[in-house]
Each structure stands twice: as C-alpha cells, then as structure tokens.
Design a protein around this motif. Structure first.
Motif, PDB file in Angstrom:
ATOM      1  N   GLN A  57      -5.577 -11.593  52.826  1.00 36.23           N
ATOM      2  CA  GLN A  57      -5.238 -11.508  54.248  1.00 36.23           C
ATOM      3  C   GLN A  57      -5.821 -10.239  54.877  1.00 36.23           C
ATOM      4  OE1 GLN A  57      -1.050 -12.007  54.951  1.00 36.23           O
ATOM      5  NE2 GLN A  57      -0.982 -13.912  53.801  1.00 36.23           N
ATOM      6  N   ARG A 136       2.864  -9.005  59.025  1.00 37.92           N
ATOM      7  CA  ARG A 136       3.346  -9.485  57.722  1.00 37.92           C
ATOM      8  C   ARG A 136       3.385  -8.354  56.702  1.00 37.92           C
ATOM      9  NH1 ARG A 136       1.240 -14.099  53.521  1.00 37.92           N
ATOM     10  NH2 ARG A 136       3.206 -14.159  52.374  1.00 37.92           N
ATOM     11  N   HIS A 137       2.519  -7.359  56.869  1.00 40.71           N
ATOM     12  CA  HIS A 137       2.471  -6.210  55.972  1.00 40.71           C
ATOM     13  C   HIS A 137       3.358  -5.067  56.477  1.00 40.71           C
ATOM     14  CE1 HIS A 137      -1.041  -8.368  54.434  1.00 40.71           C
ATOM     15  NE2 HIS A 137      -0.869  -7.665  53.332  1.00 40.71           N
TER      16      HIS A 137
END
Length: 163
Positions: A57, A136-137
C-alpha cells in the motif's frame, strides 16, 4: 520481474516491519524509465528505523506522489525525496519544482473527481487512495503548494501503531 514483485509485494500483503527507504527506491525503479530526461530526482534519505506497515500500500502511495511530481514539471525540474524521523514520527517528503497548485486545486486533491491534466478527462483516484492509505497507517498526508513555486507532499507516520 523481480522489480515488479518487490514493488507489488503480492506474496507479502500482510502488515510487516519495513525499510521505507528501500520501498521508495523500489517504487522509483518501477517508473524510472517513464521519467523525462529533464526531471532530476534528488535523494535525501536519513537512516530510518524499520516500521510496521502494509508495504504494498505504501508503494502505491509513493508511486502516486512521484507521478504527481513528474506531471507537475513542464520541461525540466527537480523532485526531491526526503526521509526523516524523530522519537514519535517518521516523515516521507516529496517536493517538486513544478507548476504548483492553487488553493482551490489543493482543496480537491483528496476528494474523488475528474481532472484534465492530460488531453483527455479522466477519473482521478490517486490522491484519494493515497490519503486513505495514510489514514490506514494512522498517519497524515498533507500538501503545501502555490502556483509557479512547486509543491511539497508530506506523509507523516507514527513510529508505533496498533494493528
């Protein structure tokens, strides 16, 4: 084939400890042949601690930022890729000497929509996807830019996150 495998990380789609400098270099190698001769890439990489991420990603995010920098440079210019960190955060910064963007354009970067950067109009999901990957991180993706003065995209990631 090895470069594509390293970039996509298809055999390692899980979250894992990663060297982001290596991820940046792998991403660059994937599109190096597409970068025009007038575009110089300048590297300013710090020794980074390894971080827990979804590498495939982040490679997509790095690709989106690198492509955006290349597209912003009309004929000749520089893209500077920097990494740095402190006790809490790690930053990856892409700066270019391209045409820059207006406040109105910046406002729309992280919203799905259409663009006309090329001769045809197309759906632009690159930056929307990049912002989602940063979130998301547990990180942030920001941009600073002004017309004719280039742009700086900054990814800020916490060194320690929960899965």
């Amino acid at each position: 084939v090895q470069g594509l495998k390293a970039f996509s990380q298809l055999d390692q789609a899980q979250r894992r400890e990663t060297d982001l400098n290596e991820s940046l270099k792998t991403t660059y190698k994937m599109i190096e042949h597409q970068i025009p001769a007038g575009v110089e890439i300048k590297w300013e990489l710090s020794d980074l601690p390894r971080v827990m991420v979804w590498p495939a990603q982040l490679n997509q995010l790095f690709l989106a930022l690198l492509k955006r920098g290349v597209e912003a440079i009309e004929e000749a210019g520089t893209i500077t890729i920097q990494t740095r960190w402190d006790a809490r955060f790690l930053e990856v910064v892409f700066s270019d000497t391209g045409r820059g963007y207006s406040p109105k354009q910046i406002k729309g970067f992280f919203q799905p929509g259409f663009n006309n950067r090329s001769e045809s109009v197309r759906m632009d999901w690159d930056m929307v996807s990049a912002a989602g990957i940063a979130t998301r991180h547990h990180g942030e993706l920001g941009v600073e830019s002004s017309l004719e003065n280039g742009s700086t995209f900054k990814l800020k990631l916490p060194l320690k996150t929960n899965p």
